[in-house]
Design a protein around this motif. Sequence first.
Motif, mmCIF file in Angstrom:
data_model
loop_
_atom_site.group_PDB
_atom_site.id
_atom_site.type_symbol
_atom_site.label_atom_id
_atom_site.label_comp_id
_atom_site.label_asym_id
_atom_site.label_seq_id
_atom_site.Cartn_x
_atom_site.Cartn_y
_atom_site.Cartn_z
ATOM 1 N N VAL A 114 45.750 35.676 41.459
ATOM 2 C CA VAL A 114 46.160 36.995 41.936
ATOM 3 C C VAL A 114 47.337 37.548 41.145
ATOM 4 C CG1 VAL A 114 47.137 38.220 43.937
ATOM 5 C CG2 VAL A 114 45.297 36.554 44.256
ATOM 6 N N ARG A 168 40.921 39.671 36.430
ATOM 7 C CA ARG A 168 41.055 40.583 37.565
ATOM 8 C C ARG A 168 40.490 41.964 37.232
ATOM 9 N NH1 ARG A 168 46.109 37.916 37.874
ATOM 10 N NH2 ARG A 168 47.191 39.645 36.856
ATOM 11 N N TRP A 194 44.085 42.544 46.478
ATOM 12 C CA TRP A 194 44.494 41.188 46.149
ATOM 13 C C TRP A 194 45.718 40.841 46.995
ATOM 14 C CZ3 TRP A 194 41.522 38.585 42.542
ATOM 15 C CH2 TRP A 194 40.729 39.351 41.696
#
Length: 327
Positions: free
Chosen positions: A121, A130, A146
Amino acid sequence: MRRFTSLEICAGAGGQAVGLEMAGFDPVMLIDDDPHACATLRANRPDWDVRQLDLLEFVGSDHPQVLDVDLLAGGLPRFPYTIAGKQPTVEPKYDLLRAAIWLALEVRPRAILLENVPALVSSPKFTELREFVEDELKNNSYECLWGILDARDHGVPQRREHGVLVAMRAQDIGAFHWPEPVGGAATVGEALWHSMASRGWKGAAEWRLVANEVAPPIIGGSKDRGGADLGPTRTKNIWSRLGINGSSIADDVPGPDFVFDLGAARGGLPKLTVPQVAVLQGFPEDWVISGRKTARYRQVGHAFPPPLAAALGTSLTRALSAREETA
């Protein structure tokens, strides 16, 4: 409140699945490639449809019951997303996060919940990954959130952060809110002293006073490592401070003749059993873990704590229900 359907991938010992069950989700199928984990799931929920399959080989369209479920959920293996040590590069076609996203686009769930390490994250190392996730999902009408949640904030007697991805359709995600911390996590001593005393160990009451913090992160370890233990040296030192010998996992709790001695290094400290580790992960007391000791410990160590999964699941059911109420 009505119940919702889910597809569970990388289901492991069922920590996420049983937590989501508490929150109102019933799995139409659970997938894992580990035979011990599949045996655990079947032992605890004989009515669940458990499949021993490789996620990379699973084709959703071959299983019509998984299409259009309310939730696709999974706790993906932490390799290769951890930033601890050197991790070999994994080709995109073998990346389980990418595989999970591709499966989600095939299944078309109303919501997606994927759990992994906090680094996935927050670390710049995974920025490109991501961005891949966000772009793929945005192009298919999903929006991403997230977050990093600590298990101890949700009643689990262990300080362990989890990286979480939540994705929902634009019309649903506005009603989703991250679960608020509830606190109240027990210390190791509070959580385990009854079991420590269950074979007549008179030192359990004294030990309880020493084990006066929540547990450090439970480290499940890799199948490529040796036997079960409570993690690297730094983590074992924390366990020692709490009166626990973290060098291995015990077959049973101390007997009446065990001598508790903080000054005798780890030899004077009790070891944890697999059921005790399961308590520190927040599993229900009646949850059965299948396999031999090392396999059982690794299942528990890799699990997503059920209370945290339940908290996230409750936030998801509220968001999904809110949309239905206004439709």
